[in-house]
Enzyme design. Structure first.
Site, PDB file in Angstrom:
ATOM      1  N   CYS A  36     114.281 -16.816  12.197  1.00  0.00           N
ATOM      2  CA  CYS A  36     114.571 -17.949  11.317  1.00  0.00           C
ATOM      3  C   CYS A  36     113.720 -17.901  10.042  1.00  0.00           C
ATOM      4  O   CYS A  36     113.969 -17.058   9.187  1.00  0.00           O
ATOM      5  CB  CYS A  36     114.416 -19.254  12.095  1.00  0.00           C
ATOM      6  SG  CYS A  36     115.352 -20.607  11.377  1.00  0.00           S
TER       7      CYS A  36
ATOM      8  N   HIS B 115     116.848 -18.662  17.344  1.00  0.00           N
ATOM      9  CA  HIS B 115     115.523 -18.713  17.993  1.00  0.00           C
ATOM     10  C   HIS B 115     115.594 -18.254  19.450  1.00  0.00           C
ATOM     11  O   HIS B 115     115.711 -19.094  20.348  1.00  0.00           O
ATOM     12  CB  HIS B 115     115.000 -20.158  17.992  1.00  0.00           C
ATOM     13  CG  HIS B 115     114.648 -20.682  16.643  1.00  0.00           C
ATOM     14  ND1 HIS B 115     113.377 -20.603  16.117  1.00  0.00           N
ATOM     15  CD2 HIS B 115     115.398 -21.298  15.712  1.00  0.00           C
ATOM     16  CE1 HIS B 115     113.355 -21.155  14.925  1.00  0.00           C
ATOM     17  NE2 HIS B 115     114.567 -21.590  14.645  1.00  0.00           N
TER      18      HIS B 115
ATOM     19  N   GLU C 200     113.252 -17.466  21.229  1.00  0.00           N
ATOM     20  CA  GLU C 200     112.050 -17.982  21.921  1.00  0.00           C
ATOM     21  C   GLU C 200     112.283 -19.393  22.486  1.00  0.00           C
ATOM     22  O   GLU C 200     111.477 -19.891  23.258  1.00  0.00           O
ATOM     23  CB  GLU C 200     110.820 -17.954  20.983  1.00  0.00           C
ATOM     24  CG  GLU C 200     110.725 -19.037  19.927  1.00  0.00           C
ATOM     25  CD  GLU C 200     111.658 -18.826  18.728  1.00  0.00           C
ATOM     26  OE1 GLU C 200     112.515 -17.931  18.758  1.00  0.00           O
ATOM     27  OE2 GLU C 200     111.519 -19.597  17.755  1.00  0.00           O
TER      28      GLU C 200
END
Ligand code: GLN
Length: 196
Positions: free
Chosen positions: A79, A169, A171
């Site tokens: 991002c 994302h 994560e």
């Protein structure tokens, strides 16, 4: 093998969780001195790319990071991290690491679609969950930058050599495969052994 996680701002702790799950050790990069230790790869998290870019300059880290990436250190930007890696950002000037041949558009989905998630295909991995938060997309790639994923006709993941970038994302999901892919890239290079 040790991964640096840029920890100036944004969602760095979530990347650290993924690295822990994969059994990789990591160090937080908060100042220039932190870059002096041997690291094999670097993660640039999501957050606010304008703020991160400015902090990188203020802390005198921008050029240090750029040099290492140019020498082949694997890097993974998510991002805002993707935005920092891009050579060109459409509209407005901002501070870039600027090592990846691509043009990105910031906050590209407008207000209504500010945040959304989908499941979609990423080359070399398969179907993965993708979470977008005020995300950019990649308008175009050039040089030997490869497109790894597209959502709704827009490029959302790319790779150029040892540089990996996602507009989403990984994560923030339970899926560890994108981080596993990055760690594979890191293992192949063993950057700390060649760059001392
Ligand atoms: N909108 C942010 C920027 O332009 C990126 C958002 C994110 O990293 N989740 O930097």
């Amino acid at each position: 093998m040790r991964i640096g996680v840029l920890a100036l701002q944004g969602a760095f702790a979530e990347h650290e969780e993924k690295l822990k799950k994969l059994g990789a050790s990591y160090v937080e990069i908060r100042k220039k001195g932190d870059l002096k230790q041997p690291i094999d790869g670097l993660i640039l998290p999501g957050g606010e790319s304008t703020v991160m870019g400015k902090l990188l300059v203020d802390l005198d880290c921008l050029e240090e990071i750029r040099i290492r990436i140019r020498k082949g250190m694997p890097v993974f930007g998510t991002c805002a991290g993707l935005i920092l890696l891009a050579k060109r950002v459409q509209s407005g000037t901002q501070i870039q690491i600027g090592t990846m041949d691509m043009t990105v558009k910031r906050n590209a989905y407008g207000r209504q679609l500010g945040s959304f998630s989908v499941t979609s295909e990423m080359k070399g991995i398969g179907e993965i969950p993708m979470v977008f938060i005020r995300a950019p997309y990649i308008q175009s790639v050039s040089g030997d930058t490869q497109v790894l994923a597209e959502v709704g006709g827009r490029i959302v993941a790319a790779r150029q050599g040892n540089q990996l970038a996602t507009a989403f994302h990984p994560e923030l999901t339970n899926d560890i495969r994108v981080h596993a892919l990055f760690l594979e890239m890191v293992k192949r290079v063993k950057f700390s052994e060649i760059y001392l």
